[in-house]
Design a protein around this motif. Structure first.
Motif, PDB file in Angstrom:
ATOM      1  N   PRO A   1       3.665   4.149   3.818  1.00  0.00           N
ATOM      2  CA  PRO A   1       2.222   4.292   3.975  1.00  0.00           C
ATOM      3  C   PRO A   1       1.577   2.908   3.838  1.00  0.00           C
ATOM      4  N   LYS A   2       0.252   2.822   4.027  1.00  0.00           N
ATOM      5  CA  LYS A   2      -0.436   1.546   3.793  1.00  0.00           C
ATOM      6  C   LYS A   2      -0.463   1.268   2.298  1.00  0.00           C
ATOM      7  N   ALA A   3      -0.612   2.324   1.507  1.00  0.00           N
ATOM      8  CA  ALA A   3      -0.619   2.185   0.040  1.00  0.00           C
ATOM      9  C   ALA A   3       0.742   1.658  -0.428  1.00  0.00           C
ATOM     10  N   LYS A   4       0.711   0.855  -1.491  1.00  0.00           N
ATOM     11  CA  LYS A   4       1.962   0.352  -2.063  1.00  0.00           C
ATOM     12  C   LYS A   4       2.654   1.515  -2.776  1.00  0.00           C
ATOM     13  N   VAL A   5       3.979   1.623  -2.621  1.00  0.00           N
ATOM     14  CA  VAL A   5       4.709   2.724  -3.262  1.00  0.00           C
ATOM     15  C   VAL A   5       5.387   2.218  -4.535  1.00  0.00           C
ATOM     16  N   LEU A   6       5.029   2.821  -5.663  1.00  0.00           N
ATOM     17  CA  LEU A   6       5.610   2.409  -6.955  1.00  0.00           C
ATOM     18  C   LEU A   6       6.505   3.528  -7.467  1.00  0.00           C
ATOM     19  N   LEU A   7       7.736   3.190  -7.837  1.00  0.00           N
ATOM     20  CA  LEU A   7       8.627   4.196  -8.414  1.00  0.00           C
ATOM     21  C   LEU A   7       8.664   3.970  -9.917  1.00  0.00           C
TER      22      LEU A   7
END
Ligand code: AMP
Ligand code: MG
Length: 309
Positions: A239-245
């Motif tokens: 997605p455009k949003a940053k993905v944090l795990l």
């Protein structure tokens, strides 16, 4: 072509199947070199006649897909393999008989009739028979269709007709709405070349299930060599949003307080929908809590790693 951008995209409702009239309409769209998004049990596909060069070019153009990333040919009957696969091997036939129709894609030596655009210039072709009743209906009427996921290249795959509209409203003439894709993640891709079973992409059917059926381990693609599944080298599913795990609940809550989007829970069925939801809400980031069950899901972790990289 300004007018093409303003085409209203038509949506056919399949409830749960398409009418004869709609099937006929679709068949003539494909025969005329048109493209249309269709539902499958994995994700929605952007489909085109597998032998129509102009239609295939349109698929790459609309998606912004790199030309060396080959397409999966979808078939509605085993008879459709003729002209696609060059004499299917014993391993190919065993896997097809066990897992088709279903979410397993098989890579095999290609017939000389397969356009280069479909195989990305490789000597092989990827084929699968989907189990979605509506996809089967369309394939059986229209013949084999090349269909990559119906999203802009690099974006999360679409698991609902609304996601396809988000990416392609006005850019494609037609979407068949067959409801939510029930797996929500792409097919597993296995190479059967040389009678060796190599796992090219983990996906909707778990490695263990295939290994149990074959009574042997699936091989890994050669390390360091050219990627056998060209698509795996690209940034994907993001997605455009940053993905944090995140692993801890505390960290998750802290991020949520800072305004990061935190979906209630994540599985393969809703992963892409939640990645898209973060963008719809215009969030800077989405935080996903990774638990032991998720860690043991190879396909889910593969997509999460690609979405974060
Ligand atoms: P998509 O349809 O967008 O899910 O992508 C199809 C996947 O199948 C990509 O990762 C491709 O690289 C892979 N694929 C398609 N054809 C072949 C092939 N002939 N050999 C290896 N991988 C393939
Ligand atoms: Mg894709």
């Amino acid at each position: 072509m300004l007018f093409a951008m303003y085409l209203p995209t038509k949506v056919f409702q399949a409830s749960p199947l398409l009418s004869d009239e709609d099937l006929e309409g679709l068949a003539s769209v494909f025969a005329g070199g048109g493209v249309a998004a269709i539902p499958t049990e994995t994700v929605y596909g952007l489909a085109a006649d597998v032998f129509h060069e102009g239609a295939l070019r349109e698929v790459f153009r609309v998606k912004g897909r790199p030309a060396d990333n080959p397409l999966i040919a979808h078939v509605g009957t085993l008879a459709h393999l003729e002209g696609l696969v060059e004499s299917p091997s014993g391993l190919f036939i065993r896997l097809a008989e066990r897992f088709w129709p279903g979410a397993l894609t098989l890579v095999a030596p290609r017939s000389c009739r397969v356009p280069d655009l479909v195989s990305g210039g490789l000597a092989t072709v990827a084929v699968r028979m989907p189990s979605h009743p509506c996809a089967l209906q369309i394939l059986q009427r229209s013949g084999p269709l090349a269909a990559p996921s119906a999203n802009l290249s690099g974006r999360p795959s679409p698991t609902a007709a609304a996601h396809v509209l988000d990416d392609f409203a006005g850019a494609i003439p037609l979407i068949v709405d067959g409801g939510a894709a029930n797996f929500g993640i792409e097919s597993t891709v296995i190479s059967t070349v040389g009678e060796r079973a190599v796992l090219l992409r983990p996906g909707a059917i778990a490695r263990e299930k295939i290994e149990a059926f074959l009574g042997m381990r699936l091989e890994d693609p050669k390390k360091g060599g050219a990627p056998l599944s060209p698509g795996m080298k690209y940034r994907h599913y993001a997605p455009k949003a940053k993905v944090l795990l995140v692993e801890s609940r505390q960290e998750l809550e802290a991020l949520q307080k800072e305004g990061v989007y935190v979906p209630p829970s994540i599985g393969t069925e809703n992963l892409y929908a939640e990645l898209r939801e973060a963008d719809r809400l215009q969030k800077q980031a989405i935080a996903i809590h990774v638990d032991a069950e998720m860690l043991s899901n190879e396909a889910l972790m593969n997509r999460l790693e690609k979405a974060t990289s």
